[in-house]
Write a protein that holds these residues in place. Structure first.
Motif: not given
Length: 408
Positions: A182-191
């Motif tokens: 989930a943390a990885c997804a959050v980082a990508f979604l900020f981009y």
């Protein structure tokens, strides 16, 4: 000549397909749906460790899917008026909180609360993620939606692997590892959210809404009938997929004397081939028409689904592969069809179709779990084999050419 070339560039840029955004949002879809896949993957674990009934397992699936299905159209409706780029990372943060709680949940009620947070995150992600795919599609809407949706189907296909590799040896606590996902997804979604913010064109959105409103008044009855047909088609596909993904592992254990880990290979194959079908469905729809692909995906599944309950373990692998490949080829196509049925309502139509799929799956989970408790696995599996027959209703949908005539 030079002036003409200069004038044409903005149009070409607007129509170009932004593949890097499509692949990133597809990857985020994979990560989001892999979190959801943990829930049904835990069913065999929870049945033994907590002594849950099939009905209780169905209620867990119902909670996950109904929260997502109810919220998705609402999120889509609101974001059609006021787009929400940064809702994407916020939604996945909710899922991360739910996944953390799931690893430590001591009771059935606590699991339901954690699943609620995961469902809420999914409800926010799906309509906005579909909008990003639409914005990045250019003229290749079928392909773009397939890239986006295949990420989700691939995430769902990971459920059996999650069970065999992580949850069987680690048990319920193994869910803790998915907080990192989930943390990885959050980082990508900020981009993605930053790109989304720059891409927004409020005037274009308002113009599309106005055009859609005018056309809807002229063809209101035909559009309403088409939406009703889509509801029935999604019902048939979602209930069948729910039966296989949530309960077929128990059928394999009971009829083929398989272990929990071995039974998951059947579900993995079904979902994996479903992801493949989802990917190819979009390009096929771009070439042969969306209505054609929707019709074929359900009707061609009928003879295979009717045979499945009566074959041996090896033939079951083959049939499940073909069913997943063919049936799911219309998943992304249905979303695009609905979006083109009512232009200017991208988020709403995405939330309605995908959310409806979750909602139908939720109701199916509870209903099928209760039927299995009452009548047994085999009679239930034989009964659900007839669901794809409802695909014949796709004959009632307006053709792709008719939709183009409406909006020209």
């Amino acid at each position: 000549m030079a002036l003409a070339a200069v004038k044409k560039k903005p149009y070409q840029a607007e129509q170009s397909t932004v593949y890097n955004i499509l692949f990133i949002i597809g990857l985020c879809h994979l990560l989001n749906d892999s979190l959801q896949a943990v829930i049904p993957a835990m069913f065999p674990i929870l049945e033994k460790s907590m002594g849950l009934t099939f009905t209780q397992l169905g209620i867990i699936a119902f909670t996950l899917n109904i929260v997502s299905s109810v919220m998705q159209p609402l999120v889509g409706l609101y974001s059609d008026k006021r787009p929400l780029p940064y809702a994407l990372p916020i939604g996945l943060t909710s899922s991360m909180i739910g996944m953390l709680g799931l690893a430590f949940a001591p009771s059935f009620i606590t699991i339901l609360v954690c699943v609620f947070f995961i469902g809420l995150g999914s409800a926010v992600f799906h309509p906005e993620g579909s909008r990003v795919a639409y914005m990045a599609a250019g003229e290749k809407r079928g392909l773009a939606q397939s890239i986006y949706q295949v990420g989700g189907n691939s995430g769902q296909a990971l459920a059996p692997l999650i069970t065999a590799i992580i949850l069987v040896p680690l048990g319920q606590f193994g869910a803790i590892w998915f907080t990192l996902v989930a943390a990885c997804a959050v980082a990508f979604l900020f981009y993605i959210a930053r790109w989304y913010s720059m891409k927004l064109n409020v005037q274009t959105i308002q113009k599309a809404k106005k055009a859609a409103s005018n056309t809807s008044n002229v063809h209101k009855n035909a559009i309403t009938m088409a939406l009703i047909v889509i509801v029935f088609l999604i019902f048939a596909r979602s209930w069948y997929v729910s039966a296989i993904s949530n309960f077929y592992a128990f059928y394999v254990i009971e009829n083929y004397n398989s272990t929990i880990a071995e039974s998951q290979s059947y579900i993995f194959l079904f979902l994996l081939m479903g992801a493949v079908g989802t990917f190819f469905g979009g390009p096929l729809a771009d070439r042969f028409g969306k209505r054609t692909v929707i019709l074929f995906s359900l009707l061609a599944t009928v003879p295979l689904s009717l045979l499945l309950p009566f074959v041996g373990s090896m033939v079951a692998y083959i049939l499940l592969s073909l069913i997943g490949l063919i049936l799911m080829s219309s998943f992304s196509v249905t979303v695009v069809y609905a979006q083109e049925l009512i232009p200017g309502k991208i988020g709403t139509m995405s939330g309605l179709t995908v959310g409806l799929a979750f909602g139908m799956g939720a109701i199916g989970s509870v209903a099928l779990g209760s039927l299995i408790d009452l009548f047994g696995l085999t009679p239930t599996m034989i009964t659900i084999a007839f669901l794809p027959v409802l695909g014949a209703l796709a004959f009632l949908l307006p053709s792709d050419e008719r939709l183009k005539e409406w909006y020209e």
